[in-house]
Design a protein around this motif. Structure first.
Motif, PDB file in Angstrom:
ATOM      1  N   ILE A 199      11.893   3.339  65.530  1.00  0.00           N
ATOM      2  CA  ILE A 199      12.909   3.273  64.282  1.00  0.00           C
ATOM      3  C   ILE A 199      11.893   3.308  63.117  1.00  0.00           C
ATOM      4  N   PHE A 200      12.526   3.732  62.157  1.00  0.00           N
ATOM      5  CA  PHE A 200      11.676   3.801  60.660  1.00  0.00           C
ATOM      6  C   PHE A 200      12.630   3.322  59.500  1.00  0.00           C
ATOM      7  N   THR A 201      12.174   2.590  58.630  1.00  0.00           N
ATOM      8  CA  THR A 201      12.948   1.983  57.631  1.00  0.00           C
ATOM      9  C   THR A 201      12.927   2.840  56.265  1.00  0.00           C
ATOM     10  N   ALA A 202      14.060   2.709  55.566  1.00  0.00           N
ATOM     11  CA  ALA A 202      14.497   3.379  54.340  1.00  0.00           C
ATOM     12  C   ALA A 202      14.515   2.184  53.534  1.00  0.00           C
ATOM     13  N   ALA A 203      13.558   1.887  52.440  1.00  0.00           N
ATOM     14  CA  ALA A 203      13.631   0.585  51.685  1.00  0.00           C
ATOM     15  C   ALA A 203      13.961   1.114  50.097  1.00  0.00           C
ATOM     16  N   SER A 204      14.877   0.431  49.352  1.00  0.00           N
ATOM     17  CA  SER A 204      15.012   0.691  48.101  1.00  0.00           C
ATOM     18  C   SER A 204      15.307  -0.684  47.344  1.00  0.00           C
ATOM     19  N   PRO A 205      14.086  -0.640  46.306  1.00  0.00           N
ATOM     20  CA  PRO A 205      14.055  -1.858  45.438  1.00  0.00           C
ATOM     21  C   PRO A 205      15.050  -1.998  44.661  1.00  0.00           C
ATOM     22  N   ILE A 206      15.604  -3.071  44.172  1.00  0.00           N
ATOM     23  CA  ILE A 206      16.628  -3.375  43.517  1.00  0.00           C
ATOM     24  C   ILE A 206      16.291  -4.102  42.236  1.00  0.00           C
ATOM     25  N   TYR A 207      16.491  -3.579  41.282  1.00  0.00           N
ATOM     26  CA  TYR A 207      16.300  -4.271  39.730  1.00  0.00           C
ATOM     27  C   TYR A 207      17.249  -4.655  39.026  1.00  0.00           C
ATOM     28  N   GLU A 208      17.230  -5.891  38.136  1.00  0.00           N
ATOM     29  CA  GLU A 208      18.202  -6.411  37.276  1.00  0.00           C
ATOM     30  C   GLU A 208      17.565  -6.463  35.946  1.00  0.00           C
ATOM     31  N   LYS A 209      18.038  -5.945  34.897  1.00  0.00           N
ATOM     32  CA  LYS A 209      17.396  -5.819  33.553  1.00  0.00           C
ATOM     33  C   LYS A 209      15.731  -5.664  33.695  1.00  0.00           C
ATOM     34  N   GLY A 210      15.346  -4.833  34.620  1.00  0.00           N
ATOM     35  CA  GLY A 210      13.944  -4.476  34.435  1.00  0.00           C
ATOM     36  C   GLY A 210      13.249  -5.174  35.613  1.00  0.00           C
ATOM     37  N   ASP A 211      13.762  -6.517  36.127  1.00  0.00           N
ATOM     38  CA  ASP A 211      13.047  -7.316  36.989  1.00  0.00           C
ATOM     39  C   ASP A 211      13.273  -6.990  38.241  1.00  0.00           C
ATOM     40  N   LEU A 212      12.447  -6.960  39.184  1.00  0.00           N
ATOM     41  CA  LEU A 212      12.839  -6.934  40.595  1.00  0.00           C
ATOM     42  C   LEU A 212      13.335  -8.154  41.149  1.00  0.00           C
ATOM     43  N   VAL A 213      14.523  -8.007  41.781  1.00  0.00           N
ATOM     44  CA  VAL A 213      15.349  -8.945  42.531  1.00  0.00           C
ATOM     45  C   VAL A 213      15.206  -8.977  43.862  1.00  0.00           C
TER      46      VAL A 213
END
Length: 235
Positions: free
Chosen positions: A206-220
């Motif tokens: 397998i391999f992973t597609a990972a997407s960071p999620i930000y809220e008002k500039g902060d990593l959540v």
């Protein structure tokens, strides 16, 4: 006395004739036996010759089968190399961000937007992940991990995973902050793809597609999609 002697002579003559006949029968039987022996000998020679031909034919067949096996092995090796080359090309194409339904980066970011809309409601996120994982048959596992709070929402595609139990450590998100997909997504601050590795759930590549999620500039948190290579390449 003369009559008795004549009768006895007749009986002796009959016995002599019977003996002669028996001797003649024995002579004929002996001749037949010799003939049968010659025929058996000839048949044996013919069988030996036929056996030699069978052995020679079997050797030739064995050589042909061996050549076919060698050819099939070479063909299989060539097919494996072509499959690996095709996978490399597909992975290379996925390294670009394309606005396409076939782009895994685009898919991960689209789903990350859906997760961000439900931030603060983990039950809603769980329901969303359960719905999303059914949309793509190659997504083996889908999860959202809150790195600060250490909380995780996770679901698996049962059509791939089957009845396998999810390890408690995976369910709890233990060590997720040290996983390559999480560290790379946080460091790059955009969607990333990992190299191939073996799944903890299915032991398949397998391999992973990972997407960071930000809220008002902060990593959540980070949304991760584990892509099963075998199912992905069949799409």
């Amino acid at each position: 006395a003369t009559d008795e002697g004549s009768k006895e002579a007749s009986r002796v003559l009959e016995r002599a004739r019977a003996a002669a006949s028996a001797i003649e029968d024995l002579r004929d039987a002996s001749a037949d036996t010799a003939r049968v022996a010659r025929e058996i000998s000839l048949a044996t020679q013919q069988q030996n010759a036929a056996s030699d031909e069978v052995v020679l034919t079997l050797k030739e067949v064995s050589h042909v089968v061996q050549r076919m096996a060698d050819g099939l092995k070479q063909f299989s090796e060539t097919a494996d190399r072509l499959n690996k080359l095709g996978l490399i090309i597909q992975m290379l194409a996925q390294s670009f961000h394309l606005d396409s339904q076939h782009s895994l980066k685009h898919l991960a970011e689209t789903w990350a937007v859906e997760v961000r809309r439900r931030l603060g409601n983990w039950e809603a996120i769980d329901r969303l992940l359960n719905d999303l994982v059914q949309r793509q048959p190659y997504v083996e596992c889908l999860y959202f991990f809150d790195g600060k709070g250490g909380q995780v929402a996770l679901t698996v595609n049962r059509s791939i995973v089957g009845d396998r139990e999810i390890p408690p450590a995976v369910r709890a998100g233990e060590g997720f902050t040290e996983r390559p997909w999480y560290k790379a997504a946080v460091a790059e601050k955009h969607t990333i793809l990992t190299p191939l590795f073996d799944s903890l759930l299915t032991e398949q590549p397998i391999f992973t597609a990972a997407s960071p999620i930000y809220e008002k500039g902060d990593l959540v948190g980070v949304l991760g999609l584990d892509v099963n290579v075998d199912h992905w390449t069949k799409i």
